[in-house]
Motif scaffolding. Structure first.
Motif, PDB file in Angstrom:
ATOM      1  N   TRP A 149       0.842  -1.702   0.320  1.00 26.38           N
ATOM      2  CA  TRP A 149       0.147   0.139   0.012  1.00 26.38           C
ATOM      3  C   TRP A 149       0.863   1.390   0.030  1.00 26.38           C
ATOM      4  CZ3 TRP A 149      -3.241  -0.822   4.829  1.00 26.38           C
ATOM      5  CH2 TRP A 149      -3.690  -2.737   4.379  1.00 26.38           C
ATOM      6  N   ALA A 153       0.985   4.307  -2.468  1.00 25.12           N
ATOM      7  CA  ALA A 153       0.788   5.404  -1.773  1.00 25.12           C
ATOM      8  C   ALA A 153       1.377   7.134  -1.789  1.00 25.12           C
ATOM      9  CB  ALA A 153       0.554   5.840  -0.183  1.00 25.12           C
ATOM     10  N   SER A 226      -4.580  10.376   3.548  1.00 20.35           N
ATOM     11  CA  SER A 226      -4.598   9.052   3.146  1.00 20.35           C
ATOM     12  C   SER A 226      -2.900   8.650   3.673  1.00 20.35           C
ATOM     13  CB  SER A 226      -5.066   8.795   1.844  1.00 20.35           C
ATOM     14  OG  SER A 226      -4.087   8.775   0.912  1.00 20.35           O
ATOM     15  N   VAL A 227      -1.705   9.746   2.980  1.00 21.54           N
ATOM     16  CA  VAL A 227      -0.680   8.936   2.991  1.00 21.54           C
ATOM     17  C   VAL A 227      -0.091   9.177   3.918  1.00 21.54           C
ATOM     18  CG1 VAL A 227       1.673  10.083   2.331  1.00 21.54           C
ATOM     19  CG2 VAL A 227      -0.260   9.706   0.490  1.00 21.54           C
TER      20      VAL A 227
ATOM     21  N   GLU B 100      -6.409   4.761  -3.916  1.00 24.46           N
ATOM     22  CA  GLU B 100      -5.306   5.856  -4.866  1.00 24.46           C
ATOM     23  C   GLU B 100      -4.520   5.346  -5.884  1.00 24.46           C
ATOM     24  OE1 GLU B 100      -2.422   7.185  -2.464  1.00 24.46           O
ATOM     25  OE2 GLU B 100      -3.239   6.331  -0.700  1.00 24.46           O
TER      26      GLU B 100
END
Lengths: 460, 173
Positions: A149, A153, A226-227, B100
């Motif tokens: 992920w 990201a 989110s990152v 993403e």
């Protein structure tokens, strides 16, 4: 903001003056940063040549200073996106003067951060294995792993922040192009013409441009949250005591914004003083950034307290133990003069609490927020504190896992220090070059915020 | 470059320029406005034109989301890696990739769309070479370009002058 009374021509001239031939002291400063960068490159060469064993990373501490640096630099980047996207959507007018520099900082910080996972793999030339690509055995990456992920990201974040930065630059590069044409500088005009994407500032171009900018702000806002959440899940998805908590995502994001804004002030206060930009980076701007720093400092302090509370409240002996070890270590280690000196995680813990929770307290006072030297020193301390916070998270949990027989200790080696210094050299070299090569403030947005030239009284 | 016939003028003041634009629109022409920064006054004068860019972005976002979920689902089924009896195609972790890629695709397509729409509009409403050589539109001057027949140039020249244009140029090439 006070910039509202300036004419378009004055804003243009003030901003372009920053790009004139620099003072010799600039080259001296650049030399200093390049020296740090050189040290980093040398250390990197040794590290890659000899292998990952040359660092202090060993069983059971598999994540050391490199991952600390990765998390730290990604966090530094967050402030730029916050200022350019979130404060754009919320219409905070004080962002105008500082967003370009903050965004450049994001790009450089993410570039710096991106180097560390590659280095950390030990064999950086095989880093492309992280990317899912068709291969002979039809072997794919494990998308259930937070590390996969993270690849998505961070690379998305890097792409979007670079594009956002470049989009913001288009009208300003057109200004540079026209200035070069006006002064008869042919080489500059030749470089800037394609870079400006042949921008003319027509109403059609502005229409698409402003909407694209809004869409970028709208997508960068969830992205920025989110990152660092995903970075935090690199830790939180494991079962290691001290990592396996749900608080990690908001805790990391708040810390990222906190450290990023401190870095924004660290670089912009000297820029304001050197270029005499009191009329643009006003006291109000500094005050506003300081207020967000206070706010995030409270969140971070609260998160520290919550971690300890949940450690106790969980009833898990392993959780309890790790939150005892973080501040105190093993009791026999707790001597400054004895044979076993104080361990690295303990230093990290106390520096973290001091720099992130206690040092920002003076910012509550208006007088301190208005004192550039005080703000600069506090922000410098926050940068140190946030680096040690990242280390505290990465290093201490791994040293004291479930089985006491498998405990270990960790001290970074000289190459790790060298590469860390080098990463700061890399970041500040890029930033110094940027300040002189491209307009460090968004000329177009400063004009937009200014009072437009009107023959008669302005109307709504 | 296509041949251009028409009138263009430069203005120092935004309000005078906006009134001139309104007047030209009353005459049934669609002028091109050049400005150093976007202003709502210009949008009002031009009749609030809208861009189609958000549709491109929306399409890109949906495509990215679909790609994220389907790619992860396909690779997980292609190389089965059982972990603690958990589902092979697991929605929660794949949501992260889906998210993403939504952002990534939107960003790339929005940039491409912005450039593409800009190019289309530039081809539809060409600027005379003299406008491109005038270097103050990025600095502190507003410009209005009207594409018209040589017979009409006189009318537009008068409109520009009556609204206080600094310079008025007639192009017939």
């Amino acid at each position: 903001m006070s910039g509202t009374t300036f004419t378009y021509g004055k804003i243009n001239d003030d901003m372009l003056r920053m790009l004139e031939r620099p003072h010799p002291s600039y080259f001296l400063l650049l030399l200093g940063f390049l020296t740090a960068l050189g040290l980093g490159v040398l250390s990197l060469a040794v590290q890659v040549n000899v292998g990952i064993g040359y660092s202090g990373i060993n069983h059971p501490i598999a994540w050391g200073v490199y991952i600390t640096n990765f998390v730290f630099w990604i966090g530094i980047g967050h402030a730029g996106t916050l200022i350019s996207a979130v404060f754009y959507l919320t219409r905070a007018p004080w962002r105008t003067a500082i967003y370009r520099a903050a965004e450049a900082m994001t790009v450089f910080a993410v570039m710096t951060a991106g180097l560390f996972p590659l280095l950390h793999t030990g064999r950086p030339w095989l880093a492309y294995w992280l990317i899912p690509y068709p291969n002979q055995r039809m072997l794919w990456v494990n998308f259930k792993s937070p590390l996969a992920w993270d690849v998505f990201a961070v690379s998305t974040y890097m792409t979007v922040s670079i594009l956002f930065f470049m989009i913001g630059l288009i009208p300003d590069i057109a200004i540079l192009r026209d200035e070069a044409i006006r002064k008869g500088q042919k080489l500059r005009a030749m470089i800037f013409t394609p870079l400006s994407l042949f921008w003319r500032g027509t109403n059609y171009q502005w229409m698409h441009y402003m909407r694209a900018y809004l869409i970028y702000a709208a997508i960068a806002t969830p992205l920025v949250f989110s990152v660092h959440s995903i970075v935090s899940w690199d830790f939180a998805m494991s079962s290691i005591p001290g990592w396996h908590t749900t608080i990690f995502a908001p805790y990391f994001v708040a810390g990222a914004i906190f450290s990023g804004l401190a870095m924004v002030m660290t670089v912009l206060i000297p820029v304001r003083v050197v270029f005499g930009l009191e009329d643009y980076i006003t006291d109000h701007v500094v005050q506003s950034v300081c207020r967000v720093i206070i706010f995030t400092s409270i969140i971070v302090g609260y998160a520290y307290a919550t971690e300890f509370f949940i450690g106790w409240y969980s009833g898990s002996p392993f959780e309890k133990a790790i939150f005892y070890f973080r501040p105190f270590g093993l009791m026999e280690e707790w001597t400054l003069t004895g044979e076993q000196s104080i361990g690295f995680p303990q230093i990290a813990f106390f520096l973290m609490v001091f720099c992130n929770v206690i040092a920002p307290i003076p910012l509550w006072r208006w007088k301190i927020r208005n004192n550039l030297v005080a703000v600069w020193i506090i922000c410098g301390l926050i940068n140190v504190g946030m680096w040690f916070e990242r280390f505290n998270i990465v290093g201490s949990s791994l040293q004291r896992e479930f089985l006491p027989a498998a405990w270990g200790s960790y001290w970074p080696t000289v190459v790790e220090f060298g590469i860390t210094v080098g990463s700061f050299g890399f970041f500040f070299t890029l930033f110094s070059l940027f300040v002189k090569a491209l307009p460090p403030m968004a000329i177009m947005e400063l004009k937009e915020a200014a009072h437009p030239p009107m023959k008669k009284e302005a109307h709504g | 470059m296509a041949k251009f016939s028409g009138v263009w003028a430069t203005f120092e003041y935004l309000d005078e320029m906006s009134h001139a634009v309104e007047k030209i629109r009353e005459k049934g022409k669609k002028p091109t406005v050049l400005s150093p920064c976007p202003r709502h006054e210009i949008d009002h004068a031009l009749g609030e034109p809208q861009t189609r860019l958000p549709f491109i972005s929306l399409f890109a976002g949906m495509l990215g989301c679909l790609t994220g979920y389907s790619f992860t689902a396909w690779t997980a089924s292609d190389w089965v890696l059982p972990v603690s009896g958990k589902p092979i195609v697991a929605i929660p972790p794949f949501t992260i990739i889906g998210f993403e890629l939504t952002i990534l695709f939107t960003a790339l397509f929005t940039l491409a769309g912005m450039v593409l729409l800009g190019v289309i509009d530039t081809l539809r409403h060409p600027l005379p070479p003299a406008v491109k050589k005038y270097t103050r539109f990025q600095r502190d001057r507003f410009g209005v370009v009207v594409d018209c027949d040589p017979a009409q140039t006189q009318d537009f020249e008068e409109i520009f002058k009556s609204y206080g244009a600094e310079e008025v140029h007639i192009e017939n090439n």
